[in-house]
Design an enzyme around this catalytic site. Structure first.
Site, PDB file in Angstrom:
ATOM      1  N   GLN A  88     -19.620  65.606 -83.570  1.00  0.00           N
ATOM      2  CA  GLN A  88     -19.003  65.501 -82.081  1.00  0.00           C
ATOM      3  C   GLN A  88     -20.139  65.787 -81.183  1.00  0.00           C
ATOM      4  O   GLN A  88     -19.627  65.203 -80.212  1.00  0.00           O
ATOM      5  CB  GLN A  88     -18.457  66.199 -82.277  1.00  0.00           C
ATOM      6  CG  GLN A  88     -17.459  65.906 -83.387  1.00  0.00           C
ATOM      7  CD  GLN A  88     -16.286  66.881 -83.511  1.00  0.00           C
ATOM      8  OE1 GLN A  88     -16.893  68.173 -83.755  1.00  0.00           O
ATOM      9  NE2 GLN A  88     -14.953  66.753 -84.676  1.00  0.00           N
ATOM     10  N   ASN A 111     -17.194  72.646 -76.096  1.00  0.00           N
ATOM     11  CA  ASN A 111     -16.866  71.024 -76.517  1.00  0.00           C
ATOM     12  C   ASN A 111     -17.694  70.341 -75.988  1.00  0.00           C
ATOM     13  O   ASN A 111     -18.370  69.992 -74.579  1.00  0.00           O
ATOM     14  CB  ASN A 111     -15.500  71.205 -76.309  1.00  0.00           C
ATOM     15  CG  ASN A 111     -15.590  70.361 -74.567  1.00  0.00           C
ATOM     16  OD1 ASN A 111     -15.293  69.334 -74.557  1.00  0.00           O
ATOM     17  ND2 ASN A 111     -14.894  70.998 -74.353  1.00  0.00           N
ATOM     18  N   CYS A 112     -18.270  69.162 -76.979  1.00  0.00           N
ATOM     19  CA  CYS A 112     -18.978  68.112 -76.469  1.00  0.00           C
ATOM     20  C   CYS A 112     -18.447  66.585 -77.209  1.00  0.00           C
ATOM     21  O   CYS A 112     -19.203  66.109 -77.530  1.00  0.00           O
ATOM     22  CB  CYS A 112     -20.360  68.038 -76.337  1.00  0.00           C
ATOM     23  SG  CYS A 112     -20.952  69.230 -78.717  1.00  0.00           S
ATOM     24  N   VAL A 113     -17.225  66.559 -77.550  1.00  0.00           N
ATOM     25  CA  VAL A 113     -16.750  64.981 -78.340  1.00  0.00           C
ATOM     26  C   VAL A 113     -15.224  64.697 -77.633  1.00  0.00           C
ATOM     27  O   VAL A 113     -14.389  65.400 -77.469  1.00  0.00           O
ATOM     28  CB  VAL A 113     -16.530  65.268 -80.018  1.00  0.00           C
ATOM     29  CG1 VAL A 113     -15.409  66.803 -79.862  1.00  0.00           C
ATOM     30  CG2 VAL A 113     -15.596  64.144 -80.894  1.00  0.00           C
TER      31      VAL A 113
END
Lengths: 350, 426
Positions: free
Chosen positions: B112, B241-243
């Site tokens: 992700q 978060n990073c997706v």
């Protein structure tokens, strides 16, 4: 760069033959002639392109003798073998707009010669042909000729050269349903603030994404006899045999997988996992039955609540996958499911 | 609340024996930042590197991007409830190191994480090609669970950013900006004729690598609430978060939220910027209903005339976006939404997973499915081991000449939905 060769299509009115009383004027090819709006186009083309021939046709003639007119005009265009075909602009003239759209689409489709036209957004021809040919958005009367030609000529040159076409707002064509990225002059937050101020003040504003008409699917009638039904599992939650043998993408899937679960009673951490990149994979990886409930269906099979669990399941990742791709996958495996005599499908998403 | 933001422009980053900021140059003691990162025993090792705009450098897999800041006056500290003790922030004086960022990278947690290219076509899309980046590549201890690994790296990034921010405590800012909002009653008295508007920010809260934290609280567990718009400038909201990397908000974006900044520009002029409303994007329908009911209720209780709603993510959160928009509009509050699109590689598919006629004012950050070729770059910080598996890549991603064929999705921040960029689509 050599000048592009252009064939220009106009109606009897813009050829100064006459108005409604001359609308039955049959298609006519004038080689080497630049007629009516062709003058303005020529000026705008500059060194990039030149009109090598003009085709004139009455609006009634075209629409009342559609097949013959189309065939005659296509033959004329073919003979001239231009690099690009320009029709109109038609502004708000309905029959002229339909003629421009029809012939431009036909030239493109049947002769493989790129074509472009122009008309007012409410011209019936716009809705009919905007997804088939680029239609430059014009004002509603010929008073908008200068403005129309300014957009029509450069777009014709770009299309003629086979260059990449930018977004509708940059090139000036009527949005054709194909979303094209481009860089705005201001960042999105500032555009949002400006749009909000307009909306607050009841001033006209333009949305960057008009809401689409949604494709809704009515569910099939209920299965009456589940005890004898053959049930299949299908998921967009990305459950695959461990190691993802077919390399289904974690987002924007290009394909789906078909896997055999004959004899599989339970999906375990050692045997199955998810390929999906759009949700927390930990729990699906621990126990893939959470997404693809093979264990429960095996129980139901044993208990006689369902006839049988189909030995194949179909899987892909819904994450970032285009609707068109999903539709294509489903069209294909639905046929397989039907051929295999499956009565019902449990479709799980994530 | 009144917050004075002091900007200290960083022109260069260099490794040195001692950490300090002098004449706009950030000197970093590698030993010192390593010690800060390794305070957590879950991180086995860490390496630091510097990536500058224009260099032939690719950073991947990127997890978070953080701007170092320090609180010099007023209550609380940077990243309250996460690094600093819990205390309400958003007033007093804060300094930020502008033109630079801390980037956390390292072994993949899910599928992700993202890519930052410092040059080439990728650099046109990711906003973090324009910052001087101090990149930390973290290696977790063996056998660590994914959730623990994600958390360890997330916290290590914040600690390093705070350590660097502290170096600015005694400096004089190059530029100062003042952000001030009124209480509800003050605002009504001061701007009786201006429309009342707020910013509704949807926070990603779908699970691992899809979480956001508010004063240290997991945003999955909040009900919508109101904040002063200055609170985020002190790190009240941080990213976990990073997706897909293109449309998630790194902590840098929360600190510099462009909607907050652009609304402040109009505050007291064309409208009264009443407050910042936050809500979440949980996966359960009941949560979606509750949260969208509450955002609409808050808009009504605050007598708002208009709001801007920003989304984070796509697909599942499209439903939250449309529920928010529909319910807020139904309260008679004029709404503009910011989203991005997944219209397919050819741009021909439906862009959102949900729609409603109430959403008549939309700003888009572009089509994330658009394909882009990223040429081979001289240096990779991190690893290309996972480059075919991250969201937006495929088996065909890595081409023979070393270039990458990917969707915009993979580029950190490329289609950001707080309107951070100029990219759009029609």
């Amino acid at each position: 760069m050599a000048k592009l060769k252009v064939v220009h299509y106009i109606n009897q009115f813009f050829a100064q033959i006459g108005g409604e009383e001359k609308a039955d004027y049959p298609a006519e090819l004038r080689v080497g002639e630049i007629v009516g709006p062709g003058q303005a186009l020529t000026q705008q083309f500059g060194e990039d392109a030149e009109i090598v021939a003009t085709i004139v046709c009455g609006d009634s003639y075209f629409n009342e003798n559609l097949e013959k007119a189309k065939a005659d005009i296509l033959a004329m265009v073919k003979e001239q073998a231009p690099d690009v075909f320009v029709a109109g602009p038609a502004f708000n003239a309905g029959r002229y707009g339909v003629a421009c759209g029809t012939i431009a689409a036909a030239v493109q489709e049947e002769l493989g010669i790129p074509a472009v036209t122009g008309m007012y957004v409410e011209n019936p021809g716009a809705d009919m042909f905007k997804t088939q040919v680029y239609i430059v958005s014009t004002k509603n009367s010929a008073a908008g000729m200068r403005d129309a030609v300014k957009k029509l000529a450069p777009l014709a040159v770009k299309i003629g050269r086979g260059e990449a076409i930018g977004a509708s707002s940059e090139e000036g064509y009527i949005p054709n349903g194909v979303r094209v990225n481009f860089f705005e002059k201001e960042r999105g937050s500032l555009r949002a603030v400006k749009m909000l101020i307009k909306k607050l003040n009841d001033k006209p504003f333009e949305t960057e994404f008009p809401m689409p008409d949604f494709d809704r699917v009515d569910p099939n009638p209920a299965v009456k006899d589940m005890a004898h039904a053959k049930v299949a599992l299908v998921t967009s939650g990305g459950i695959v045999p461990k190691g993802n043998p077919d390399h289904i993408e974690s987002s924007s899937a290009s394909h789906y997988g078909e896997y055999d679960i004959a004899g599989v009673m339970d999906l375990t951490e050692e045997t199955y996992e998810t390929a999906h990149g759009g949700y927390d994979p930990v729990y699906a990886n621990e126990d893939s039955d959470r997404v693809l409930p093979v264990d429960v269906l095996r129980d139901m099979e044993k208990e006689g609540k369902i006839g049988e669990l189909h030995h194949l399941f179909y899987t892909t990742t819904g994450n970032g996958t285009a609707v068109a791709s999903s539709k294509a996958f489903a069209a294909e495996f639905s046929q397989k499911l039907k051929n295999d005599g499956v009565d019902a499908v449990i479709l799980t998403s994530t | 609340m009144r917050l004075e933001m002091g900007h200290i422009y960083i022109k260069d980053i260099q490794f040195a024996a001692e950490s300090k900021i002098e004449d706009g140059i950030l000197y970093v003691s590698e030993e010192a930042v390593k010690a800060v990162a390794l305070e957590d025993e879950k991180i086995k090792s860490v390496s630091f590197d510097i990536a500058k705009p224009g260099e032939s450098v690719r950073i991947t897999p990127v997890k978070d991007v953080i701007e170092p800041r320090v609180k010099v006056e007023g209550r609380g500290g940077i990243f309250p409830g996460v690094i600093a003790k819990v205390d309400t922030v958003g007033e007093g004086k804060t300094y930020a190191l502008k033109g630079m960022a801390v980037v956390t990278a390292g072994k993949i947690v899910g599928f992700q994480e993202g890519i930052i290219d410092m040059t080439g076509p990728g650099a046109d899309y990711t906003p973090f090609s324009k910052t001087l980046n101090l990149v930390m590549v973290c290696e977790p201890v063996d056998g660590i669970k994914q959730h623990d690994y994600e958390k360890a790296v997330r916290f290590a990034g914040f600690r390093v950013a705070v350590y660097l921010g502290e170096l600015a405590r005694e400096l004089t800012p190059d530029e100062t900006k003042v952000y001030e909002t009124c209480t509800i009653k003050e605002g009504m008295e001061k701007y009786p004729n201006l429309p009342r508007v707020a910013y509704v920010q949807m926070l990603q809260s779908q699970g691992l690598l899809h979480d956001t934290y508010v004063y240290g609280v997991d945003a999955k567990k909040i009900v919508p609430t109101i904040m002063s718009p200055t609170e985020v400038m002190d790190g009240a909201i941080v990213s976990g978060n990073c997706v897909s990397a293109c449309d998630k908000n790194p902590t840098y974006v929360h600190l510099n939220n462009p909607v907050v900044h652009d609304m402040f520009e109009q505050h007291g002029k064309t409208f009264n910027f009443v407050c910042h409303i936050i809500t979440n994007e949980n996966v359960y329908l009941a949560d979606k209903q509750r949260s969208s009911d509450w955002t609409a209720k808050l808009c009504k209780m605050l007598d708002l005339d208009g709001v801007i709603v920003s989304q984070e993510g796509f697909g599942n959160p499209d439903t939250d976006l449309i529920m928010n928009c529909k319910k807020i509009e139904a309260e008679g509050v004029k709404t503009v939404i910011i989203t991005d699109e997944y219209a397919g590689r050819d741009g021909k598919s439906q862009s959102l997973a949900d729609s409603d006629p109430a959403a008549d004012a939309v700003v888009t950050g572009g089509n994330a499915n658009q394909v882009v070729i990223l040429p081979k770059l001289d240096k990779v910080i991190g690893t290309l081991d996972y480059v075919t598996k991250i969201a937006g890549a495929s088996e065909e991603t890595l081409r023979e000449d070393g270039s990458l064929e990917v969707e915009l999705q993979v580029l950190t921040g490329a289609t950001n939905e707080t309107g951070f960029n100029k990219l759009s689509a029609r």
